[in-house]
Design a protein around this motif. Structure first.
Motif, PDB file in Angstrom:
ATOM      1  N   THR A   9       0.796  -1.237   0.000  1.00  0.00           N
ATOM      2  CA  THR A   9       0.000   0.000   0.000  1.00  0.00           C
ATOM      3  C   THR A   9       0.824   1.280   0.000  1.00  0.00           C
ATOM      4  O   THR A   9       0.267   2.360  -0.208  1.00  0.00           O
ATOM      5  N   GLU A  36      -6.412   1.789   1.921  1.00  0.00           N
ATOM      6  CA  GLU A  36      -5.150   2.216   2.540  1.00  0.00           C
ATOM      7  C   GLU A  36      -4.184   2.767   1.490  1.00  0.00           C
ATOM      8  O   GLU A  36      -3.474   3.737   1.741  1.00  0.00           O
ATOM      9  N   GLN A  47      -5.169   6.271   0.822  1.00  0.00           N
ATOM     10  CA  GLN A  47      -4.765   7.145   1.936  1.00  0.00           C
ATOM     11  C   GLN A  47      -3.288   7.516   1.819  1.00  0.00           C
ATOM     12  O   GLN A  47      -2.915   8.687   1.909  1.00  0.00           O
TER      13      GLN A  47
END
Length: 314
Positions: free
Chosen positions: A89, A298, A301
């Motif tokens: 991620t 994620e 983000q």
């Protein structure tokens, strides 16, 4: 250890998985959570399917050597990848020439386990909570430093997200690994650090570090007296260290579902749970679709944080 193995009434997925040996790829050296989780899975799958199950530690290139091996493997559920969150991620955005498309090249099976993170301070900083830290940081913009295990690590990005959400300016001091960073925070050379809670709990209890807040949605069961950052007025900083299980693209959904269920049963065994707890890990198992959605959220983000803060890989 894991039970009596595969029951007589087999589904097509179970028959397919019982047909060949397993390789669990851990793309980092032996020791640490990735290796431990891979070994628990290998032992459990081997016993369940009466097959040889080996762990291969293929370290190098920030985990990419082992990840590449799984990407190129036959998508039949027998070559699996255990990998930390950052490789899935953070690195896709952080690394300009990242060699994989995680969504296209892999099938997510489940999140295996997670560990909470905590913001700690050297006692010499003389702050007891997040509000006091923010007051101090606003009085000395860009002067207070925080250590991290390296540029682009999850703990570095936790610091950048905290700065953003608390509207303060802290100086980032990157190290080559958690150990050296933590040593300098303990020694007082750098006053602050986001760190893994299990690795710092003994220092917090002995008074060598002050715990300011955990980066979780709720307080940690292993340290219920440490408040969350959100409780202290800094919302939106939920940063967990976690580890996932993936298979090569093209792995049939029925095999992914079966392997997710197997992982839940293996890591849910009381003996394994106790060993995970000793490492500060909690089993956090998801269905493949849930895990895929979690990774997408994620990744989005961290992409925002990396771009907003102009973070570039070393």
């Amino acid at each position: 250890m894991m039970g009596s193995g595969l029951v007589a009434a087999q589904t097509p997925a179970e028959k397919a998985l019982a047909a060949e040996p397993f390789r669990i790829i851990a793309p980092f050296p032996p020791g640490g959570p990735v290796d431990s989780l891979a070994r628990f899975l290998a032992a459990g799958l081997g016993e369940r399917y009466k097959q040889v199950a080996v762990v291969e530690n293929l370290a190098g290139a920030a985990g990419n050597i082992g990840i590449e091996k799984v990407k190129r493997a036959k998508p039949d559920g027998h070559t699996l990848l255990v990998v930390p969150a950052g490789n899935l991620t953070i690195n896709p955005t952080l690394m300009p020439n990242f060699p994989f498309n995680i969504e296209r090249d892999f099938v997510p099976i489940t999140m295996l386990a997670k560990a909470p993170n905590v913001l700690v301070a050297n006692p010499s900083l003389n702050v007891k909570n997040v509000r006091e830290l923010i007051t101090l940081a606003k009085a000395k913009p860009g002067k207070l430093a925080y250590a991290s295990p390296g540029v682009g690590s999850g703990l570095h990005l936790a610091g950048e997200l905290f700065k953003q959400q608390a509207d303060i300016d802290l100086l980032h001091v990157p190290y080559k690994g958690t150990g050296p960073a933590l040593n300098d925070v303990l020694g007082g050379q750098v006053p602050l650090m986001f760190s893994n809670l299990p690795g710092t709990l003994a220092y917090i209890k002995s008074g060598k570090l002050v715990a300011l807040g955990v980066t979780e949605a709720a307080r940690s069961a292993s340290a219920p007296d440490i408040p969350t950052l959100a409780e202290q007025g800094v919302s939106g900083v939920v940063v967990t260290s976690w580890y996932g299980l993936l298979a090569p693209a093209g792995t049939p959904p029925a095999l992914a579902e079966r392997l997710a269920q197997d992982a839940a049963e293996i890591l849910g065994h009381s003996n394994v749970r106790e060993q995970l707890k000793a490492q500060g890990l909690t089993g956090t198992l998801m269905k493949p679709a849930e895990f895929a959605a979690y990774m997408r959220n994620e990744t989005a983000q961290w992409t925002k944080v990396i771009k907003a803060r102009n973070i570039v890989a070393e």
